[in-house]
Scaffold this motif. Sequence first.
Motif, PDB file in Angstrom:
ATOM      1  N   PRO A 174     -67.025  39.228  17.501  1.00 51.53           N
ATOM      2  CA  PRO A 174     -67.588  39.473  18.833  1.00 51.53           C
ATOM      3  C   PRO A 174     -66.859  40.622  19.525  1.00 51.53           C
ATOM      4  N   LEU A 175     -67.612  41.500  20.152  1.00 51.53           N
ATOM      5  CA  LEU A 175     -67.030  42.692  20.769  1.00 51.53           C
ATOM      6  C   LEU A 175     -65.971  42.341  21.797  1.00 51.53           C
ATOM      7  N   ASP A 176     -66.177  41.275  22.557  1.00 48.74           N
ATOM      8  CA  ASP A 176     -65.206  40.936  23.596  1.00 48.74           C
ATOM      9  C   ASP A 176     -63.911  40.357  23.039  1.00 48.74           C
ATOM     10  N   ALA A 177     -63.899  40.006  21.740  1.00 53.85           N
ATOM     11  CA  ALA A 177     -62.668  39.506  21.112  1.00 53.85           C
ATOM     12  C   ALA A 177     -61.819  40.635  20.529  1.00 53.85           C
ATOM     13  N   LEU A 178     -62.382  41.833  20.467  1.00 59.17           N
ATOM     14  CA  LEU A 178     -61.693  42.930  19.793  1.00 59.17           C
ATOM     15  C   LEU A 178     -60.435  43.411  20.512  1.00 59.17           C
ATOM     16  N   PRO A 179     -60.433  43.635  21.829  1.00 59.31           N
ATOM     17  CA  PRO A 179     -59.221  44.182  22.471  1.00 59.31           C
ATOM     18  C   PRO A 179     -57.972  43.341  22.250  1.00 59.31           C
ATOM     19  N   ALA A 180     -58.077  42.031  22.433  1.00 57.98           N
ATOM     20  CA  ALA A 180     -56.899  41.172  22.275  1.00 57.98           C
ATOM     21  C   ALA A 180     -56.411  41.174  20.839  1.00 57.98           C
ATOM     22  N   LEU A 181     -57.339  41.153  19.882  1.00 60.08           N
ATOM     23  CA  LEU A 181     -56.937  41.179  18.484  1.00 60.08           C
ATOM     24  C   LEU A 181     -56.234  42.477  18.151  1.00 60.08           C
ATOM     25  N   LEU A 182     -56.741  43.590  18.634  1.00 64.93           N
ATOM     26  CA  LEU A 182     -56.107  44.875  18.334  1.00 64.93           C
ATOM     27  C   LEU A 182     -54.694  44.959  18.904  1.00 64.93           C
ATOM     28  N   ARG A 183     -54.490  44.416  20.091  1.00 61.50           N
ATOM     29  CA  ARG A 183     -53.139  44.428  20.659  1.00 61.50           C
ATOM     30  C   ARG A 183     -52.167  43.688  19.745  1.00 61.50           C
ATOM     31  N   ARG A 184     -52.579  42.547  19.235  1.00 62.33           N
ATOM     32  CA  ARG A 184     -51.726  41.781  18.323  1.00 62.33           C
ATOM     33  C   ARG A 184     -51.514  42.535  17.013  1.00 62.33           C
TER      34      ARG A 184
END
Length: 272
Positions: A252-262
């Motif tokens: 899901p697009l809205d899950a991408l930012p947090a995953l990328l930070r990790r």
Amino acid sequence: MAYHGFPAGKLFLIAGPCVVEDDALNLRVGEALASLADQLPGGVIYKASFDKANRSNAGAARGPGMHEGLEALRRVREATGLPVLTDVHLPEQCAAAAQVVDVLQIPAFLCRQTDLLEAAAATGKPVNIKKGQWMHPEGMAGAVAKVRAAATSAGPGSVAVTERGTFFGYGDLVVDMRAFERLRAATHAPVIFDGTHSVQQPGRGEGGSSGGAREHIPTLVLAAAAAGVDGLFLETHPDPERAPSDGANMLPLDALPALLRRVVRVWEAARP
């Protein structure tokens, strides 16, 4: 806005919807990815296919076709400033696609097709070759060598190879974290991990289409970052359940930012 190849020593991301959709969706995803580009040391490449020629069933959605699809990708490129990648399935598609996009991608099922590899290389564009689901890492050395031999531009970032999981039994894929180092040693090319197709379950969806287990994407992507990949490939969509292709294994697009930070933190911590 020339793209000069896969960056060395900088984690980069290839991401976008599985297939080209309408302008509103394409640009929504593109703008979201452009806003994240500064988070990745090596930036972001927008990905979408104008044709999915390897669908499980004849009636499955394939996309808008080459002419319409390339024009849509041109609009994404102009609107977002991101470099753009698309798949090519036939040698005769390569030159036309190269007039619009920055990177050509060879699908996994076609990774040994000599004429296709050579035609993609002859455009002078960087080429990303997906590893066949049935191949061992060292088997990709030949595919990379074909591209390098035919390339009009043979810089260090002119060809990359992507791990996308290996068939295990029937209808499932596994990822061997040792494969990244083996791929790099065999090909001397940047190694990318496809964290979304690796959770695909071929033939296990409704009506014989591919299923997927997207809940495992973060675990595999973080593990790959720790294992030292050079880049990541993630298909993403605002509403995967409504995506015309591969929705079951899209992030899901809205899950991408947090995953990328990790992911970036893990990748940086694991660097020698």
